[in-house]
Enzyme design. Structure first.
Site, PDB file in Angstrom:
ATOM      1  N   ARG A  75      45.508 -24.233  19.732  1.00 17.86           N
ATOM      2  CA  ARG A  75      45.391 -24.030  18.906  1.00 17.86           C
ATOM      3  C   ARG A  75      45.481 -23.220  17.702  1.00 17.86           C
ATOM      4  NH1 ARG A  75      39.375 -24.883  20.106  1.00 17.86           N
ATOM      5  NH2 ARG A  75      38.892 -24.717  17.967  1.00 17.86           N
ATOM      6  N   GLN A 105      31.745 -23.982  10.366  1.00 18.63           N
ATOM      7  CA  GLN A 105      31.347 -24.076  11.752  1.00 18.63           C
ATOM      8  C   GLN A 105      32.735 -23.650  12.147  1.00 18.63           C
ATOM      9  OE1 GLN A 105      29.164 -27.485  12.779  1.00 18.63           O
ATOM     10  NE2 GLN A 105      29.613 -27.811  10.618  1.00 18.63           N
ATOM     11  N   ASN A 106      34.530 -23.606  11.775  1.00 13.41           N
ATOM     12  CA  ASN A 106      35.890 -23.525  11.579  1.00 13.41           C
ATOM     13  C   ASN A 106      35.460 -22.332  12.044  1.00 13.41           C
ATOM     14  OD1 ASN A 106      35.549 -26.287  10.944  1.00 13.41           O
ATOM     15  ND2 ASN A 106      36.270 -25.855   9.033  1.00 13.41           N
ATOM     16  N   VAL A 107      37.052 -22.342  13.223  1.00 17.07           N
ATOM     17  CA  VAL A 107      37.172 -21.126  13.448  1.00 17.07           C
ATOM     18  C   VAL A 107      38.540 -20.615  13.532  1.00 17.07           C
ATOM     19  CG1 VAL A 107      35.900 -21.441  15.945  1.00 17.07           C
ATOM     20  CG2 VAL A 107      37.267 -22.371  15.417  1.00 17.07           C
ATOM     21  N   HIS A 123      30.796 -20.235  14.711  1.00 17.20           N
ATOM     22  CA  HIS A 123      31.290 -20.709  15.670  1.00 17.20           C
ATOM     23  C   HIS A 123      32.166 -19.688  16.542  1.00 17.20           C
ATOM     24  CE1 HIS A 123      29.225 -24.992  15.443  1.00 17.20           C
ATOM     25  NE2 HIS A 123      28.660 -23.578  16.129  1.00 17.20           N
ATOM     26  N   CYS A 131      35.912  -9.025  24.807  1.00 23.47           N
ATOM     27  CA  CYS A 131      36.558  -7.848  25.795  1.00 23.47           C
ATOM     28  C   CYS A 131      35.107  -9.160  27.018  1.00 23.47           C
ATOM     29  CB  CYS A 131      36.827  -6.361  26.308  1.00 23.47           C
ATOM     30  SG  CYS A 131      36.735  -5.884  27.480  1.00 23.47           S
ATOM     31  N   GLY A 192      33.171 -31.787   5.221  1.00 23.52           N
ATOM     32  CA  GLY A 192      34.075 -32.338   5.828  1.00 23.52           C
ATOM     33  C   GLY A 192      33.210 -31.420   7.689  1.00 23.52           C
TER      34      GLY A 192
HETATM   35  P1  OAD Z   1      33.770 -33.189  13.674  1.00 27.52           P
HETATM   36  O1  OAD Z   1      35.436 -33.230  14.235  1.00 27.52           O
HETATM   37  O2  OAD Z   1      32.959 -33.374  14.400  1.00 27.52           O
HETATM   38  O3  OAD Z   1      33.920 -33.827  12.264  1.00 27.52           O
HETATM   39  C1  OAD Z   1      34.755 -33.831  11.207  1.00 27.52           C
HETATM   40  C2  OAD Z   1      34.706 -34.782  10.097  1.00 27.52           C
HETATM   41  O4  OAD Z   1      35.340 -33.954   8.711  1.00 27.52           O
HETATM   42  C3  OAD Z   1      33.973 -35.730  10.385  1.00 27.52           C
HETATM   43  O5  OAD Z   1      32.676 -35.821   9.647  1.00 27.52           O
HETATM   44  C4  OAD Z   1      34.978 -36.265   8.833  1.00 27.52           C
HETATM   45  O6  OAD Z   1      34.374 -38.041   8.550  1.00 27.52           O
HETATM   46  C5  OAD Z   1      35.652 -35.451   8.216  1.00 27.52           C
HETATM   47  N1  OAD Z   1      36.874 -35.680   7.456  1.00 27.52           N
HETATM   48  C6  OAD Z   1      38.273 -35.610   7.861  1.00 27.52           C
HETATM   49  N2  OAD Z   1      39.175 -35.285   7.104  1.00 27.52           N
HETATM   50  C7  OAD Z   1      38.090 -35.432   6.005  1.00 27.52           C
HETATM   51  C8  OAD Z   1      38.975 -33.913   4.762  1.00 27.52           C
HETATM   52  N3  OAD Z   1      39.748 -34.536   4.122  1.00 27.52           N
HETATM   53  N4  OAD Z   1      38.081 -34.196   4.221  1.00 27.52           N
HETATM   54  C9  OAD Z   1      36.626 -33.669   4.627  1.00 27.52           C
HETATM   55  N5  OAD Z   1      36.041 -34.240   5.481  1.00 27.52           N
HETATM   56  C10 OAD Z   1      36.841 -34.718   5.984  1.00 27.52           C
HETATM   57  O7  OAD Z   1      33.966 -32.068  13.465  1.00 27.52           O
HETATM   58  P2  OAD Z   1      32.510 -30.552  12.924  1.00 27.52           P
HETATM   59  O8  OAD Z   1      31.484 -31.263  12.556  1.00 27.52           O
HETATM   60  O9  OAD Z   1      33.645 -29.804  11.947  1.00 27.52           O
HETATM   61  O10 OAD Z   1      31.934 -26.132  17.795  1.00 27.52           O
HETATM   62  O11 OAD Z   1      32.676 -30.553  14.854  1.00 27.52           O
HETATM   63  C11 OAD Z   1      31.737 -29.574  14.696  1.00 27.52           C
HETATM   64  C12 OAD Z   1      31.311 -28.370  15.615  1.00 27.52           C
HETATM   65  O12 OAD Z   1      31.352 -29.270  16.787  1.00 27.52           O
HETATM   66  C13 OAD Z   1      32.395 -27.728  15.485  1.00 27.52           C
HETATM   67  O13 OAD Z   1      32.525 -26.136  15.047  1.00 27.52           O
HETATM   68  C14 OAD Z   1      32.579 -27.587  17.086  1.00 27.52           C
HETATM   69  C15 OAD Z   1      32.590 -28.646  18.132  1.00 27.52           C
HETATM   70  O14 OAD Z   1      32.522 -28.687  19.050  1.00 27.52           O
HETATM   71  C16 OAD Z   1      31.986 -25.642  18.810  1.00 27.52           C
HETATM   72  O15 OAD Z   1      33.298 -24.983  19.210  1.00 27.52           O
HETATM   73  C17 OAD Z   1      30.687 -24.977  19.068  1.00 27.52           C
END
Ligand code: OAD
Length: 245
Positions: A75, A105-107, A123, A131, A192
């Site tokens: 990643r 929430q992005n890393v 996150h 460590c 997003g």
């Molecule tokens: P997801 O993969 O669950 O959702 C991504 C969202 O982005 C979806 O609703 C898509 O429709 C939308 N999307 C895709 N392309 C896009 C674009 N060009 N512009 C805007 N939106 C778009 O990702 P997250 O919601 O970030 O946590 O996931 C939340 C958490 O779940 C992450 O931080 C991670 C994961 O488990 C941990 O690792 C603790």
């Protein structure tokens, strides 16, 4: 961007122009146009037939740290090739005009790389390791991507990615700041994210309950669409620049 959204875009522009404090929660979708795959579709969800929910766990790391590190190094490699996109950049412009707090929430660190400051990384950050003995963190931005990171230079304990795994609590200081932001925002943008992971997902409802105009930016309906005052259907890299144009 979906057709017929100009009136909604105009309304959000007007709300932003009148706002003193704006909060924003971003998810993987804001980095999709930078080439970083989202969580719940595609490459990340399918890496070596394993689910992120199984890899991002202390139990898995204890059993097989090499496996978990390989996933994170892969990643890191994806993110290293990526650059901030027009969506990240539009937020830097917005922050010049009003008080904007970015909660992510992005890393991947792309908000920082675009030039946003004070980003609340709920996150953690893919580029930091921590460590497991003394808790010190270090920046691995220029570390090799083909070998497991070295043990801690201070106490020789193994290091782990400084990210929040499933079953782990979020940093309370950051979470408090995020909740406070949601409570005081005049406008709260949700960009997003599928809105299925708590507690981040609850920020939109908290903002709304506290009087914010909540704007969802996502090409697809999500779990948060019902909380939103308005949903703009389109990509972050198109909608956010249109809002600050
Ligand atoms: P997801 O993969 O669950 O959702 C991504 C969202 O982005 C979806 O609703 C898509 O429709 C939308 N999307 C895709 N392309 C896009 C674009 N060009 N512009 C805007 N939106 C778009 O990702 P997250 O919601 O970030 O946590 O996931 C939340 C958490 O779940 C992450 O931080 C991670 C994961 O488990 C941990 O690792 C603790």
């Amino acid at each position: 961007m979906a057709d017929g959204q100009e009136p909604a875009i105009d309304e959000v522009r007007a709300r932003l122009a009148a706002a003193r404090t704006v909060g924003l929660l971003s998810g993987a979708g804001i980095s999709a146009e930078s080439g970083v795959p989202t969580f719940r579709s595609g490459q990340v969800a399918l890496w070596e037939d394993r689910r992120p929910e199984d890899l991002a766990r202390m139990e898995t790391f204890r059993q097989d740290p090499g496996l978990v590190w390989r996933w994170y190094l892969w990643r890191r490699g994806l993110v290293a090739k990526a650059s901030p996109n027009a969506g990240h950049v539009a937020l830097v412009e917005l922050a010049r005009r009003l008080e904007l707090t970015v909660i992510t929430q992005n890393v991947d660190g792309l908000h920082d790389r675009a030039g946003s400051t004070g980003v609340i990384e709920l996150h953690g950050n893919l580029w930091r390791s921590r460590c497991m003995g003394c808790g010190r963190t270090r920046n691995d931005f220029s570390a090799r991507l083909d070998v497991m990171p070295a043990d801690c230079a201070h106490c020789r304990s193994p290091v782990r990615p400084d990210v929040v795994w499933f079953g782990e609590a979020l940093n309370t200081t950051l979470l408090d700041r995020a909740f406070r932001t949601a409570c005081v925002s005049d406008v709260f943008l949700v960009v997003g994210t599928s809105g299925v992971v708590q507690p981040a997902a609850s920020l939109a409802a908290i903002a709304r309950e506290n009087g914010a105009f909540v704007v969802e930016i996502n090409p697809e309906p999500t779990a948060l669409s019902q909380v939103a005052s308005v949903s703009l259907r389109g990509k972050a890299g198109e909608v956010l620049p249109a809002l600050v144009a």
